[in-house]
Scaffold this active site. Structure first.
Site, PDB file in Angstrom:
ATOM      1  N   LYS A   2     139.246 138.151  70.082  1.00 44.96           N
ATOM      2  CA  LYS A   2     138.914 139.260  70.973  1.00 44.96           C
ATOM      3  C   LYS A   2     140.149 140.126  71.287  1.00 44.96           C
ATOM      4  O   LYS A   2     141.276 139.733  71.003  1.00 44.96           O
ATOM      5  CB  LYS A   2     138.267 138.717  72.247  1.00 44.96           C
ATOM      6  CG  LYS A   2     136.990 137.888  71.975  1.00 44.96           C
ATOM      7  CD  LYS A   2     135.775 138.730  71.585  1.00 44.96           C
ATOM      8  CE  LYS A   2     134.691 138.018  70.827  1.00 44.96           C
ATOM      9  NZ  LYS A   2     133.860 137.078  71.533  1.00 44.96           N
TER      10      LYS A   2
HETATM   11  C1  LIG Z   1     132.522 136.143  71.543  1.00 43.33           C
HETATM   12  C2  LIG Z   1     131.266 136.504  72.249  1.00 43.33           C
HETATM   13  C3  LIG Z   1     130.741 135.725  73.290  1.00 43.33           C
HETATM   14  C4  LIG Z   1     131.280 134.383  73.629  1.00 43.33           C
HETATM   15  O1  LIG Z   1     132.596 134.406  74.033  1.00 43.33           O
HETATM   16  P1  LIG Z   1     133.340 132.985  74.236  1.00 43.33           P
HETATM   17  O2  LIG Z   1     134.544 133.328  75.041  1.00 43.33           O
HETATM   18  O3  LIG Z   1     133.660 132.482  72.875  1.00 43.33           O
HETATM   19  O4  LIG Z   1     132.397 132.103  74.971  1.00 43.33           O
HETATM   20  C5  LIG Z   1     129.645 136.189  73.986  1.00 43.33           C
HETATM   21  N1  LIG Z   1     129.059 137.351  73.653  1.00 43.33           N
HETATM   22  C6  LIG Z   1     129.502 138.118  72.636  1.00 43.33           C
HETATM   23  C7  LIG Z   1     128.815 139.411  72.338  1.00 43.33           C
HETATM   24  C8  LIG Z   1     130.607 137.703  71.881  1.00 43.33           C
HETATM   25  O5  LIG Z   1     131.025 138.425  70.836  1.00 43.33           O
END
Ligand SMILES: *Cc1c(COP(=O)(O)O)cnc(C)c1O
Length: 387
Positions: A185
């Site tokens: 991210k």
């Molecule tokens: C990555 C992601 C999540 C989950 O994030 P985590 O921190 O891995 O739990 C939730 N929603 C979307 C749209 C994502 O891309």
């Protein structure tokens, strides 16, 4: 000449300051939740302009705890989009509630607000808009509908740190917003997440639920100001962040603007190059939006190409360019298909877009040569497969 080395579609930007801050956490003895987690919460809340921020160990945990704190449970329905990572829907099931999908606007790939009212029932309690790729959903319309029908608005902002809606950073629009700091991210702590809200009672409940339901954290209990005594107010979970992660969070947040500047540069280079190819549709940034460019998703105009999306990805891989697909519609996954009886055609816009999308590499660590390589590889594949 195709590049020699494989270019992954996503990589974090970990520099000396990030490493030093993590080492500092390790040397401080606060290797679980401690002062840096509290500092990261303060700085993050200040950054997005929210009254409260609660650090957790994932966006998924933040989404789930927000639903639990809002009282969502068995018999309730929660609206979301099929074009998302499955976590947005899984958390609804974890509460014992039912996810109800609304098809997408094919341009932004966000859920189509015009289709929400048709799926409302007396059991509808919440809505989870997903700011996909870093482009915000039309929040005014969503909030108006939610106000009218008394729905809890929980924003899935996994892609949306830095995203703005009508000049305001994502993080204060809905009742609660959950961010992700997963490795890929825009702001990465390995694993991690943050819930922001202006609702003090909600924030307090999420905070307590994230640490066994205890009304004092170890930070209070183990410092000289603390006490051994605590009370369990709910059967809580173990979803807290650690100071090892929060150390990274602090240094990553400090360089967010610089990292985003590079993302914007890359997106602009791609838009310029790919905007000239009628075989591709480039991502939009609507007037009300500031895109966070978490993902750069091209859509293939398949009627102008002799190959399909799967083959396009293989050809790019042949040129050493890594890609991904965001996302496989949730209702296509066997669990959802078999449990709820979904079939192809249920969400036609999401399904049509799914057959056309490819996420190209876009991250601050990319060099100018990397950018040129991606552009050249895409141009080459298009030239070879033009109808
Ligand atoms: C990555 C992601 C999540 C989950 O994030 P985590 O921190 O891995 O739990 C939730 N929603 C979307 C749209 C994502 O891309």
């Amino acid at each position: 000449m195709p590049r020699q080395e494989f270019l992954p579609y996503a990589l974090p930007l970990i520099e000396e300051d990030d490493i030093a801050e993590v080492v500092d956490s390790l040397k401080s003895n606060w290797i679980s939740k401690g002062p840096k987690t509290a500092e990261f919460e303060r700085r993050f809340a200040e950054y997005v302009g929210a009254k409260h921020a609660v650090a957790v160990n994932s966006c998924t945990a933040g989404l789930y705890l927000s639903l639990v704190a809002a009282g969502i449970g068995p018999g309730d329905e929660v609206i979301t989009t099929p074009m998302t990572f499955v976590a947005s829907a899984n958390v609804v099931l974890h509460c014992g509630a039912k996810p109800v999908f609304v098809d997408i606007d094919p341009v932004t790939m966000c859920l189509d607000v015009n289709k929400i009212e048709a799926v409302l029932t007396p059991r509808t309690k919440a809505i989870i808009p997903v700011h996909i790729a870093g482009h915000p959903c039309p929040m005014d319309e969503i909030l108006a509908l939610a106000g009218k029908h008394h729905l809890f608005v929980l924003e899935d902002a996994a892609h949306a740190v830095y995203t703005k809606y009508k000049g305001k950073l994502i993080g204060t629009l809905g009742n609660a917003t959950s961010f992700s700091f997963y490795a890929t991210k825009n702001l990465a702590t390995g694993e991690g997440g943050m819930v922001t809200t202006d609702d003090e009672a909600l924030a307090e409940k999420i905070r307590i639920m994230s640490l066994h339901g205890m009304n004092h954290t170890a930070w209070n209990r183990y410092s000289s100001a603390g006490s051994w005594y605590y009370e369990v107010l709910y059967p809580g979970y173990k979803d807290n962040m650690t100071d090892i992660q929060a150390g990274l969070g602090l240094t990553q947040l400090a360089k967010l603007e610089r990292m985003q500047g590079r993302r914007e540069e890359i997106a602009a280079r791609y838009n310029e190059a790919f905007g000239r190819l009628p075989e591709l549709e480039t991502p939009v940034e609507l007037e009300y939006a500031r895109h966070a460019w978490h993902l750069y998703i091209i859509k293939l105009n398949l009627d102008r190409l002799t190959i399909d999306r799967a083959r396009f990805i293989e050809e790019l891989k042949g040129q050493n360019i890594g890609t991904s697909v965001h996302f496989i519609p949730v209702h296509f996954h066997p669990y959802y298909r078999d449990t709820f009886g979904y079939k192809p055609g249920d969400y036609p816009q999401a399904e049509a877009v799914f057959g056309r999308i490819i996420s190209l590499p876009l991250y601050p660590r990319m060099t100018d040569q990397d950018i040129r390589d991606v552009i050249e590889a895409v141009q080459t594949v298009v030239e070879h497969s033009r109808r």
